[in-house]
Structures are given as C-alpha cells and as structure tokens.
Design an enzyme around this catalytic site. Structure first.
Site, PDB file in Angstrom:
ATOM      1  N   LYS A 155       0.854  -1.201   0.000  1.00 12.06           N
ATOM      2  CA  LYS A 155       0.000   0.000   0.000  1.00 12.06           C
ATOM      3  C   LYS A 155       0.884   1.244   0.000  1.00 12.06           C
ATOM      4  O   LYS A 155       1.873   1.295   0.744  1.00 12.06           O
ATOM      5  CB  LYS A 155      -0.912  -0.028   1.242  1.00 12.06           C
TER       6      LYS A 155
ATOM      7  N   SER B 287      -9.911   2.079   2.514  1.00  9.21           N
ATOM      8  CA  SER B 287      -8.972   2.773   1.663  1.00  9.21           C
ATOM      9  C   SER B 287      -7.971   1.859   0.959  1.00  9.21           C
ATOM     10  O   SER B 287      -7.368   2.286  -0.015  1.00  9.21           O
ATOM     11  CB  SER B 287      -8.200   3.801   2.488  1.00  9.21           C
TER      12      SER B 287
ATOM     13  N   SER C  20     -10.332  -0.197   6.756  1.00  8.25           N
ATOM     14  CA  SER C  20      -9.709  -0.119   5.429  1.00  8.25           C
ATOM     15  C   SER C  20      -9.011  -1.378   4.927  1.00  8.25           C
ATOM     16  O   SER C  20      -8.613  -1.420   3.770  1.00  8.25           O
ATOM     17  CB  SER C  20      -8.690   1.017   5.405  1.00  8.25           C
TER      18      SER C  20
END
Ligand code: GLN
EC number: 6.3.5.7
Length: 495
Positions: A78, A159, A183
């Site tokens: 990420k 997210s 997330s």
C-alpha cells in the site's frame, strides 16, 4: 496460472523448483502490464529490472537451501508504507515527489523475510475513504462485475482498494493494507479476498504515513486465511521505534489455521442486526452461524450496547488525529511546495493545492473538535465513549471467544453511488469501526456471492492479541464456505 496461487502454494512450488522466482515475478509483471491500465491498482510499479534482480537473488537462495518464509513471493505494498528509494505518495498530490530515504518497519520485515515488492498500491488519499475514489491518482476499479452487467464500474472498497484489487485480479499474490476504521476488511470483502486487521500494537507503525495514530494498524490482504497468518508472522513484532508497539512474542500464526474449533463460544452481537441490513447479508450471516455451529461451536447471543455511538465517535477521533498528523505537510521539508510571498502564504497555498477535498474536510472537522471551545464537548466526550465501546468488547469476551458479524452493510457498489452525501459513505464502516475503536483483532473472510454475483464477507472479531483464535475460526469458516470464485478480470489475466 502462476498469478492464481496462494502464498503457501507458491512457496512450495518455488521450494520444489517447479518454477523459478523469475518466472513467478515475470508472470506478475505481465499481468500488471495487461491489467493495471484498466484497474489502476498500482500508483507505482517497481522497474522490471529491479524486480527480476531480486527474483534472481531469491532463486539463488532456493538453490542454496537458504530460502526465507516469503522468499521470492510477489507482494504489493500500500502506498502509505515508506519504501526506501521508491516513491511513496499516500495517494496525495502533496507527496507526489516524495522518495523516502528509509524503509518502514513492516516493509523492512517483509523484505527480510524474502518478499519481492512489485509495486505500491493505490488507496484513498491518506487512507481516508471507503471506495478508493479520493486518490489523486485516480479511482481503482473493482475487478468484479455484476452478473450480466459489463458496463457498471464498481468500487473496490477503501482505503486499501488498490491492494484488494491487485490481490483479487492476480497482480500480486498478497498485499499489505492499513486499517484505521475498516480499510483492510471492507475492501477485502468487496473484492472477495481475506483481510486481517491485527490487534492495535501488533505491527509497528513506524514509517507508515499516519492517519489517526491511536487507530492505525497494518495487516495482510491475501487469498486465504493461512496466507494471512503466514504474512502477519513476517510483519509483526516489537519495534523500539514505535512506543505503542507490543513486545509480546509473535506466535506461529499460520499454524492456527486448521486447528479444531470445537467447543469455542461464538458471540452474535444483537446491535449488528441493524435495521435496513440487506436480506442477502443477513442470510449469509445466518449461514455463517450455521457453519460454525456444525463445526462444534456454541452460538451465544451477546450485546455490545455502545455500538450505536461507534461511527459518531470515530468521525470525531479520526479527524482530530488526522488534523494533527497532517500538520507536517507544510511544503517546507518534503513534498510539493507552492511558492508565495510569506511563510504563511506558502503553507496555505501548498496545503490548498496539495490536499484533496475529503482530506481538507477532515482536517477542518478535526481542527474544530480540538479547538479550545469545543474540545471538552466533542473530543473528550468521544474519548470517554470510546472507553465504553472498548469495555463492551472486554465484557463480551468474558462470555465468548470470538464474535461473528458481517464485514460491510452491502456488496461493492458502483462508482458514483454514495458519493453525494459523505454520511452515506461513512455508514460503510458501521460494522468495522467498533473493533478499531476497541483495538481488537478482526478478520474478513469471503464466504459467498450475492444474487448479482458479487462477493460477501463475514467478520470474526477476537480478544486483544488473540489473532490465533480469530485465524482458527476464520479457517473453519473458509473451509465450510469453500469460496473458490475469481473475478471476471482475473480470468482475462491469463498466465
Ligand atoms: N473509511 C474509514 C475512513 O474513511 C476508514 C478508513 C481506514 O480505515 N483507513 O476513515
């Protein structure tokens, strides 16, 4: 199909020399070439030469018998984890040119375990969002499509939407995520993969770009529960650079999967039977309860009475912490700068140009609730309610070993839906936020498809630092559900 393997299968295939780490890396780079222009799952792809050089080094270790637990396994990271020498943007324009001079603890550990990083995955800007639509580098497309509908573009959740889409579509065998209020778990549910938010303090936050420090936690996003255990083992553990990181030993998490769950008590919290919960999600939840009962668990009704305050308090505490954390992006030390005549002018112009709308709105909310006149009324009150939410969990875990709930109130929705009203978007987090507020571990496991052919996930929540029981129950649920579906776009990836 090298891009469809689990971490465990790929590790075994490499060890048996059925294929090389170079073959495995090449298959992933090819899939990224083919599919990333469409999915936008990666903001940055590591240059082919660098990936292949690392793959050759992994092959040498297999040949020498010195391969480590994640040796040569292609992983997406990420773009919130600082990676030394690789651009790290937090999906924000304000960090468009930021190349960290250091490696986050979690990614350093993954590298030490032999992982091969193929790229930095897309996310909501600074991890704020539930649909991966606030990224300054464009929205991520969910590789799943509604049955018979190839037109409607669906969101991957957020997210960590880029990580979820990459794992679901075969652009990485696994990926890292971060979870502040859901997330990891919600995008995992939307994309039909496994996502684990460990206990707060299990993984170091050092070098991970901060959103809300008392909630942020890194975790694995994988295709199976055993893989989540394997990857968490590589990520977790004490770090003196993060004062909230626990010094408890890291158990052999992967071994928890497959253990008998007979006799465990599974709590069903009444408050999660929210009015308006879709009948399909309710039915899936009932199915999950039946599977665990069949596996020998005792099902117990429990109550978490402060659940109804979860979202309201989260959306005070998280913005408050973000307004403080994001104060550092002032255009002076790193990131983009917009010039102006005065120092204040530089701050203002830089932050106005660098932050997107959602981030600005959260900074404003956070600044407001922390301001002198409102601190007691909002922030302090929210902290007190947070304690009550945490106490609900501690009391429930005196009666039961884990809790079972849906992960999200819906399957993946279309790009453009839920966008006009921020509160509608915040409701996505209704089932994930309470575990974040309490700091307890929670796992999302894909268990089936809805009538439109989209994946649904169930969430298992456990006691502080008891990821092992969570993984055992998750493994049993996974075995009962036998979820073996892959998204349409994965089939296109070939290789
Ligand atoms: N959707 C939640 C938010 O926008 C959670 C995000 C997260 O866990 N990083 O804050």
């Amino acid at each position: 199909m090298l891009t469809k393997l689990t971490l465990t299968e790929a590790r075994a295939g490499l060890a048996a020399r059925k294929f090389s780490a170079r073959d495995l890396a090449k298959a992933h780079l090819d899939a990224i070439d083919r599919l990333n222009p469409k999915l936008n799952a990666y903001i940055t792809v590591v240059p082919e030469q660098d990936v292949l050089t690392a793959a050759d080094a992994a092959d040498a270790r297999y040949a020498a018998g010195t391969a480590r637990p994640m040796e040569g396994l292609p992983v997406g990271v990420k773009d919130l984890f600082c990676t030394k020498g690789i651009k790290t943007t937090a999906a924000s324009k304000i960090l468009a040119n930021f190349i960290p001079p250091y490696e986050s603890t979690v990614t350093a550990r993954l590298l030490d375990a032999g992982s091969l990083f193929v790229g930095k995955t897309n996310l909501d800007e600074f991890a704020m969002g539930s649909a991966n639509i606030t990224s300054a580098y464009g929205a991520v497309l969910n590789p799943w499509q509604r049955k018979g509908d190839e037109v409607t573009a669906l969101v991957p959740g957020g997210s960590s939407g880029g990580s979820a889409a990459a794992v679901a579509a075969g652009l990485a065998l696994a990926a890292t995520g971060t979870d502040t209020g859901g997330s990891i778990r919600q995008p995992a549910a939307f994309c039909g993969i496994v996502g684990l938010k460990p206990t707060y303090g299990r993984c170091s936050r050092w070098g991970t770009i901060a959103y809300a420090s008392s909630l942020d936690q890194a975790g694995p996003m994988t295709r199976t529960v055993a893989d989540a255990g394997l990857m968490l083992e590589a990520m977790a553990g004490f770090d003196e650079k993060d004062s909230t990181c626990s010094n408890r030993p890291v158990p052999a998490f992967a071994q928890a999967v497959g253990k008998s769950i007979k006799g465990l008590r599974v709590g069903i919290p009444a408050e999660y039977r929210a009015p308006g919960l879709s009948p399909e999600i309710s039915a899936m939840w009932e199915q999950g309860i039946a599977w665990l009962r069949d596996a020998g668990c005792e099902i117990v009704d429990v109550s978490l009475p402060h659940t109804k305050y979860g979202l309201a308090t989260y959306y005070i505490i998280a913005p408050a912490e973000c307004s403080s954390n994001l104060a550092r992006y002032d255009g002076i030390r790193f990131g983009e700068r917009k010039d102006a005549a005065t120092l204040d002018g530089i701050y203002e112009a830089t932050r106005a140009a660098g932050f997107g709308e959602e981030v600005r709105s959260r900074i404003l909310m956070g600044t407001y609730v922390l301001s002198a006149g409102y601190y007691d009324a909002y922030y302090l009150k929210a902290q007190k309610v947070r304690t009550l939410i945490k106490r609900d969990f501690v009391e429930a875990f005196e009666k039961v070993d884990v809790l079972l709930t849906p992960t999200a109130p819906s399957a993946a929705f279309a790009q453009g839906e839920n966008m006009a009203d921020p509160v509608q978007m915040y409701l996505n987090d209704i089932f994930t936020v309470p575990a974040s507020m309490a700091g307890v571990p929670a796992l999302s496991v894909p268990v089936g498809l809805d009538s439109k052919g989209l994946p649904l996930g169930l969430q298992i929540i456990g006691r502080h630092f008891d990821e092992e029981t969570v993984l055992s129950v998750g493994g049993a649920l996974e075995a009962a559900a036998g979820f073996a579906h892959t998204p349409t776009l994965h089939a296109e990836a070939g290789a």
